[in-house]
Design a protein around this motif. Structure first.
Motif, PDB file in Angstrom:
ATOM      1  N   ARG A 145      13.723   1.661 -44.603  1.00 45.05           N
ATOM      2  CA  ARG A 145      14.992   1.559 -45.350  1.00 45.05           C
ATOM      3  C   ARG A 145      15.874   2.772 -45.076  1.00 45.05           C
ATOM      4  O   ARG A 145      17.070   2.634 -44.788  1.00 45.05           O
ATOM      5  CB  ARG A 145      14.732   1.462 -46.864  1.00 45.05           C
ATOM      6  CG  ARG A 145      14.539   0.075 -47.387  1.00 45.05           C
ATOM      7  CD  ARG A 145      14.774   0.008 -48.883  1.00 45.05           C
ATOM      8  NE  ARG A 145      14.121   1.078 -49.613  1.00 45.05           N
ATOM      9  CZ  ARG A 145      12.902   1.001 -50.123  1.00 45.05           C
ATOM     10  NH1 ARG A 145      12.197  -0.103 -49.976  1.00 45.05           N
ATOM     11  NH2 ARG A 145      12.388   2.030 -50.785  1.00 45.05           N
TER      12      ARG A 145
ATOM     13  N   GLN B  46      14.895  -1.046 -52.583  1.00 42.30           N
ATOM     14  CA  GLN B  46      15.102  -2.387 -52.038  1.00 42.30           C
ATOM     15  C   GLN B  46      16.363  -3.011 -52.632  1.00 42.30           C
ATOM     16  O   GLN B  46      17.099  -3.729 -51.937  1.00 42.30           O
ATOM     17  CB  GLN B  46      13.889  -3.265 -52.327  1.00 42.30           C
ATOM     18  CG  GLN B  46      13.945  -4.654 -51.723  1.00 42.30           C
ATOM     19  CD  GLN B  46      13.777  -4.662 -50.209  1.00 42.30           C
ATOM     20  OE1 GLN B  46      13.416  -3.656 -49.600  1.00 42.30           O
ATOM     21  NE2 GLN B  46      14.035  -5.800 -49.583  1.00 42.30           N
TER      22      GLN B  46
ATOM     23  N   LEU C 220      19.298  -1.878 -50.809  1.00 43.07           N
ATOM     24  CA  LEU C 220      19.451  -2.615 -49.550  1.00 43.07           C
ATOM     25  C   LEU C 220      20.189  -3.932 -49.797  1.00 43.07           C
ATOM     26  O   LEU C 220      21.115  -4.295 -49.050  1.00 43.07           O
ATOM     27  CB  LEU C 220      18.077  -2.878 -48.938  1.00 43.07           C
ATOM     28  CG  LEU C 220      18.060  -3.664 -47.622  1.00 43.07           C
ATOM     29  CD1 LEU C 220      18.805  -2.925 -46.532  1.00 43.07           C
ATOM     30  CD2 LEU C 220      16.610  -3.935 -47.197  1.00 43.07           C
TER      31      LEU C 220
ATOM     32  N   VAL D 106      20.240  -3.690 -40.179  1.00 43.95           N
ATOM     33  CA  VAL D 106      19.431  -4.416 -41.160  1.00 43.95           C
ATOM     34  C   VAL D 106      18.709  -5.581 -40.479  1.00 43.95           C
ATOM     35  O   VAL D 106      17.506  -5.797 -40.694  1.00 43.95           O
ATOM     36  CB  VAL D 106      20.310  -4.937 -42.317  1.00 43.95           C
ATOM     37  CG1 VAL D 106      19.463  -5.721 -43.324  1.00 43.95           C
ATOM     38  CG2 VAL D 106      21.036  -3.788 -43.003  1.00 43.95           C
TER      39      VAL D 106
END
Length: 283
Positions: free
Chosen positions: A22, A203, A206, A235
């Motif tokens: 990430r 997360q 993201l 991504v």
């Protein structure tokens, strides 16, 4: 009828990214967003990077704690010292409130209006949600709250504290919070729940970044389509790499958040998915 809660996961289907992947992805998106430029995107990504770097640090601490297993004698002493200080600080906070309230005993509503107003002003400023909201909080949360209280007692509330004769009580809180701060720094109260929560927050960042890109550059063709593709490329790349491991029925290795190189299992300790707590003392 209350509105139904809608989550980003209801609309965006992204695989779980390990923390290193990430962070690496966030940096790539940030660089692209700065170059385009895409200020609405890069601001959110910068926030995500700062948050997930803390997550990465938590994972390293957790990995060390798991390897160590049984707490050392020093860790036990530090924990007991923190517990003692926590009780002392809680008592000091309750004592401050009690001393202030004691000034109102026998006060006359007409003759002592100023005193009553002063005490109420002080207590509301120091304990807007009551003392228990602070004393029942986790160590780190209580520390932040009491630091804020000390700032008020030494700042805008200082004249009122002296006027009411509560200087000794305020000084005791100040002295104890300094000791409390040092004790907490030397005590590792990290548990896996904290690590898991930080990962989930990462997360979610993201998902928010993907949603921000899709919402900011939503036109199907032209400049929007080009910018959308560029910003989402990092991504997509990491997502495909993760899915390839899943399709091969292999666990997904994390990567170095700076270089993007895959890490060996011992190098990535603490950055994986579900984990167990370290053995209990004596276990």
């Amino acid at each position: 009828m209350p509105a139904m809660l809608v989550n980003l996961t209801d609309f965006l289907n992204l695989v779980q990214f390990p923390t290193g992947r990430r962070i690496y992805t966030f940096h790539r998106v940030y660089d692209i967003a700065k170059a385009l430029p895409a200020p609405a995107v890069d601001a959110l990504v910068a926030e995500a990077i700062a948050a997930d770097e803390k997550t990465f640090a938590l994972e390293q601490r957790w990995a060390t704690k798991r390897r160590t297993g049984k707490p050392s004698a020093k860790q036990v002493r530090d924990q007991k010292a923190l517990q003692r200080l926590d009780i002392q600080l809680d008592n000091a906070l309750s004592g401050f409130r009690g001393a202030a309230e004691a000034l109102l005993k026998g006060a006359d509503e007409d003759e002592d209006k100023e005193l009553i107003a002063d005490v109420e002003t002080l207590l509301h400023a120091v304990f807007p949600n009551g003392v228990a909201a602070i004393t029942n909080a986790p160590y780190d949360v209580e520390l932040v709250a009491v630091h804020a209280i000390v700032g008020k007692l030494q700042g805008e509330l200082a004249p009122l504290v002296q006027k009411l004769g509560l200087g000794v009580n305020a000084a005791r809180i100040t002295k104890l919070v300094m000791k409390y701060d040092e004790a907490l720094k030397s005590t590792d109260d990290l548990d896996f729940g904290m690590v898991k929560a930080a990962r989930e927050a990462g997360q979610n960042y993201l998902l928010r970044i993907v949603a921000k890109i899709l919402g900011t550059y939503d036109e199907p063709t032209g400049d929007h389509a080009q910018k959308r593709a560029a910003l989402l490329a990092p991504v997509v790349k990491q997502s495909e790499a993760i899915r390839s491991h899943i399709r091969a029925r292999r666990s997904t290795p994390d990567i170095d958040p700076k270089t993007g190189e895959e890490q060996l299992p011992e190098e990535a300790a603490g950055t994986g998915g579900a984990e167990e707590a370290p053995p209990a003392p004596g276990g």
